[in-house]
Design a protein around this motif. Sequence first.
Motif, PDB file in Angstrom:
ATOM      1  N   ALA A   1       0.837  -1.293   0.137  1.00 48.81           N
ATOM      2  CA  ALA A   1       0.033   0.022   0.097  1.00 48.81           C
ATOM      3  C   ALA A   1       0.858   1.356   0.037  1.00 48.81           C
ATOM      4  N   THR A   2       1.852   1.288  -0.549  1.00 48.68           N
ATOM      5  CA  THR A   2       2.729   2.387  -0.818  1.00 48.68           C
ATOM      6  C   THR A   2       1.880   3.241  -1.945  1.00 48.68           C
ATOM      7  N   LYS A   3       2.438   4.562  -2.218  1.00 45.37           N
ATOM      8  CA  LYS A   3       1.430   5.558  -2.813  1.00 45.37           C
ATOM      9  C   LYS A   3       1.625   5.186  -4.366  1.00 45.37           C
ATOM     10  N   ALA A   4       2.618   4.571  -4.877  1.00 40.78           N
ATOM     11  CA  ALA A   4       3.062   3.895  -6.162  1.00 40.78           C
ATOM     12  C   ALA A   4       2.039   2.642  -6.294  1.00 40.78           C
ATOM     13  N   GLY A   5       1.671   2.040  -4.966  1.00 39.28           N
ATOM     14  CA  GLY A   5       0.893   0.801  -5.167  1.00 39.28           C
ATOM     15  C   GLY A   5      -0.526   0.822  -5.404  1.00 39.28           C
ATOM     16  N   LEU A   6      -0.836   2.388  -4.786  1.00 39.73           N
ATOM     17  CA  LEU A   6      -2.324   2.594  -4.813  1.00 39.73           C
ATOM     18  C   LEU A   6      -3.137   2.275  -6.055  1.00 39.73           C
ATOM     19  N   PRO A   7      -2.498   3.121  -7.089  1.00 37.71           N
ATOM     20  CA  PRO A   7      -2.949   2.993  -8.674  1.00 37.71           C
ATOM     21  C   PRO A   7      -2.869   1.578  -9.109  1.00 37.71           C
ATOM     22  N   ALA A   8      -1.797   0.862  -8.774  1.00 39.36           N
ATOM     23  CA  ALA A   8      -1.516  -0.663  -9.408  1.00 39.36           C
ATOM     24  C   ALA A   8      -2.592  -1.491  -8.661  1.00 39.36           C
ATOM     25  N   ILE A   9      -3.013  -1.261  -7.387  1.00 40.00           N
ATOM     26  CA  ILE A   9      -4.233  -2.290  -6.808  1.00 40.00           C
ATOM     27  C   ILE A   9      -5.368  -1.736  -7.564  1.00 40.00           C
ATOM     28  N   THR A  10      -5.875  -0.739  -8.191  1.00 38.60           N
ATOM     29  CA  THR A  10      -6.918  -0.405  -8.994  1.00 38.60           C
ATOM     30  C   THR A  10      -6.674  -1.026 -10.324  1.00 38.60           C
ATOM     31  N   GLU A  11      -5.754  -0.823 -10.887  1.00 36.19           N
ATOM     32  CA  GLU A  11      -5.445  -1.575 -12.198  1.00 36.19           C
ATOM     33  C   GLU A  11      -5.582  -2.841 -12.172  1.00 36.19           C
ATOM     34  N   VAL A  12      -5.037  -3.706 -11.294  1.00 36.59           N
ATOM     35  CA  VAL A  12      -4.943  -5.178 -11.056  1.00 36.59           C
ATOM     36  C   VAL A  12      -6.310  -5.705 -10.867  1.00 36.59           C
ATOM     37  N   ILE A  13      -6.986  -5.080  -9.825  1.00 37.39           N
ATOM     38  CA  ILE A  13      -8.504  -5.428  -9.462  1.00 37.39           C
ATOM     39  C   ILE A  13      -9.277  -5.193 -10.645  1.00 37.39           C
TER      40      ILE A  13
ATOM     41  N   THR B   1     -16.251 -12.555  -8.724  1.00 32.69           N
ATOM     42  CA  THR B   1     -14.841 -13.151  -8.734  1.00 32.69           C
ATOM     43  C   THR B   1     -13.871 -12.576  -8.138  1.00 32.69           C
ATOM     44  N   ILE B   2     -14.157 -11.271  -8.048  1.00 28.49           N
ATOM     45  CA  ILE B   2     -13.033 -10.457  -7.510  1.00 28.49           C
ATOM     46  C   ILE B   2     -12.875 -10.615  -5.940  1.00 28.49           C
ATOM     47  N   HIS B   3     -11.739 -11.118  -5.362  1.00 31.25           N
ATOM     48  CA  HIS B   3     -11.984 -10.711  -3.771  1.00 31.25           C
ATOM     49  C   HIS B   3     -10.628 -10.050  -3.451  1.00 31.25           C
ATOM     50  N   SER B   4     -10.650  -9.511  -2.279  1.00 32.94           N
ATOM     51  CA  SER B   4      -9.475  -8.654  -1.771  1.00 32.94           C
ATOM     52  C   SER B   4      -9.375  -8.491  -0.530  1.00 32.94           C
ATOM     53  N   VAL B   5      -8.481  -8.529   0.340  1.00 34.86           N
ATOM     54  CA  VAL B   5      -8.095  -8.417   1.886  1.00 34.86           C
ATOM     55  C   VAL B   5      -7.136  -7.123   2.193  1.00 34.86           C
ATOM     56  N   ALA B   6      -7.520  -6.295   3.149  1.00 42.28           N
ATOM     57  CA  ALA B   6      -6.415  -5.203   3.365  1.00 42.28           C
ATOM     58  C   ALA B   6      -5.660  -5.573   4.524  1.00 42.28           C
ATOM     59  N   SER B   7      -4.474  -5.938   4.391  1.00 43.62           N
ATOM     60  CA  SER B   7      -3.352  -6.304   5.553  1.00 43.62           C
ATOM     61  C   SER B   7      -3.091  -5.084   6.490  1.00 43.62           C
ATOM     62  N   PHE B   8      -3.758  -4.959   7.643  1.00 44.82           N
ATOM     63  CA  PHE B   8      -3.267  -3.851   8.480  1.00 44.82           C
ATOM     64  C   PHE B   8      -2.465  -4.720   9.481  1.00 44.82           C
TER      65      PHE B   8
ATOM     66  N   VAL C   1      -6.663  -9.410  -5.048  1.00 43.36           N
ATOM     67  CA  VAL C   1      -5.418  -8.722  -4.309  1.00 43.36           C
ATOM     68  C   VAL C   1      -5.596  -8.766  -2.860  1.00 43.36           C
ATOM     69  N   ASN C   2      -4.268  -9.177  -2.322  1.00 44.23           N
ATOM     70  CA  ASN C   2      -3.810  -9.013  -0.937  1.00 44.23           C
ATOM     71  C   ASN C   2      -3.290  -7.582  -0.793  1.00 44.23           C
ATOM     72  N   VAL C   3      -3.629  -6.530  -0.359  1.00 45.19           N
ATOM     73  CA  VAL C   3      -3.089  -5.278  -0.003  1.00 45.19           C
ATOM     74  C   VAL C   3      -2.276  -5.435   1.271  1.00 45.19           C
ATOM     75  N   THR C   4      -0.911  -5.159   1.144  1.00 47.87           N
ATOM     76  CA  THR C   4      -0.151  -5.384   2.354  1.00 47.87           C
ATOM     77  C   THR C   4       0.522  -4.041   2.731  1.00 47.87           C
ATOM     78  N   LEU C   5       1.071  -4.190   4.093  1.00 50.14           N
ATOM     79  CA  LEU C   5       1.872  -2.998   4.490  1.00 50.14           C
ATOM     80  C   LEU C   5       1.150  -1.942   4.652  1.00 50.14           C
TER      81      LEU C   5
END
Length: 372
Positions: free
Chosen positions: A143-155, A195-202, A161-165
């Motif tokens: 969940a870096t600043k560069a990771g955020l738009p990547a999460i959107t595009e991959v979803i 079919t799309i699942h996600s977790v947010a790792s805190f 996606v498992n969003v980490t850190l």
Amino acid sequence: MSTPTQDLADAGVSIWLDDLSRQRITTGNLQELIETRNVVGVTTNPTIFQGAISAGVGYEEAIAAQASAGATADDAIFALTTTDVRDACDIFRPIYDATDGIDGRVSIEVSPDLAHDTAATVAEAKKLHAAVDRPNVLIKIPATKAGLPAITEVIAAGISVNVTLIFSLERYAAVIDAYLAGLEQARSADVELSTIHSVASFFVSRVDTEVDKRLAAIGTDDALALKGLAGIANARLAYELFEQRFADKRAQDLVSAGANLQRPLWASTGVKDPALPDTLYVTELVAPGTVNTMPEKTLQATFDHGVIAGDTVTGTYAASHQVFDDLAAAGVDLEDVTQLLEDEGVDKFIASWHELQQTVATALDAAAENDR
């Protein structure tokens, strides 16, 4: 007879093991943990694979085959890790099917070297997803600043996606936005949302480690009385944010169209401070619809003597906000803490990744030498 891990599962918490190795897979240990400890998923990271592969056990033949094929260290790491994750996905497939894709999940992380490169993260996520080729894989993106738009595009591409850190509530809010934006793009592209699942790792324990160090340096009675409280308060307020954001119209419109909630996941749940109970980040973070990913030591401690007393999160929000107010009054800058932890988290994974590259390069050289 019920066990603490069964009680935890009954309370709505999915137990995922924070570890994977070829030895766990081939010896039946992973299956045993599923059957006896209520484990319904697995997470991995560069540090876990560094530990598993550097130990060498179970990887000798695969590394020899990679050496014979002339593979680079990066090629070999990709092949070894995706094979482990694919095999683990197959073990968990019955759970995935039985839970309609909610559990039975195995996570694999994009290279931490790419944590600040959006386009490269997206490309690596798609490559990992294709290589594992199992519907129950989760691709971990930081969940870096560069990771955020990547999460959107991959979803948006229909990849789970498992969003980490994640360390701060502010960044968690941005992660939720990134997930919802990805779902909206997927819906526009006629991708099946269900079919799309996600977790947010805190991350939990690392917050206490850093905050408690600062409280000890401040040294007042008021400051010392706050030790061991920040990590749990932070996670509980994350759950409050989860409840709020997924109840709003934007999220509910997507849910009505078949989308899944992005479940909060408690990571870094091994207790670092011996003065604290070894099941603290399990028993105090029980809430429906969450995941707790545990190192085996924490899993076994929970099974042995964890006391699961139902939901310990809902209804604690006012007290958790008070902890934050008290920390600020004591002189702890939580924004500085969480940014430091994110930076350190990325750096630690990069260091582990580079150690893994060196370990595999050395093993490939040795295997090639033996072939001569």
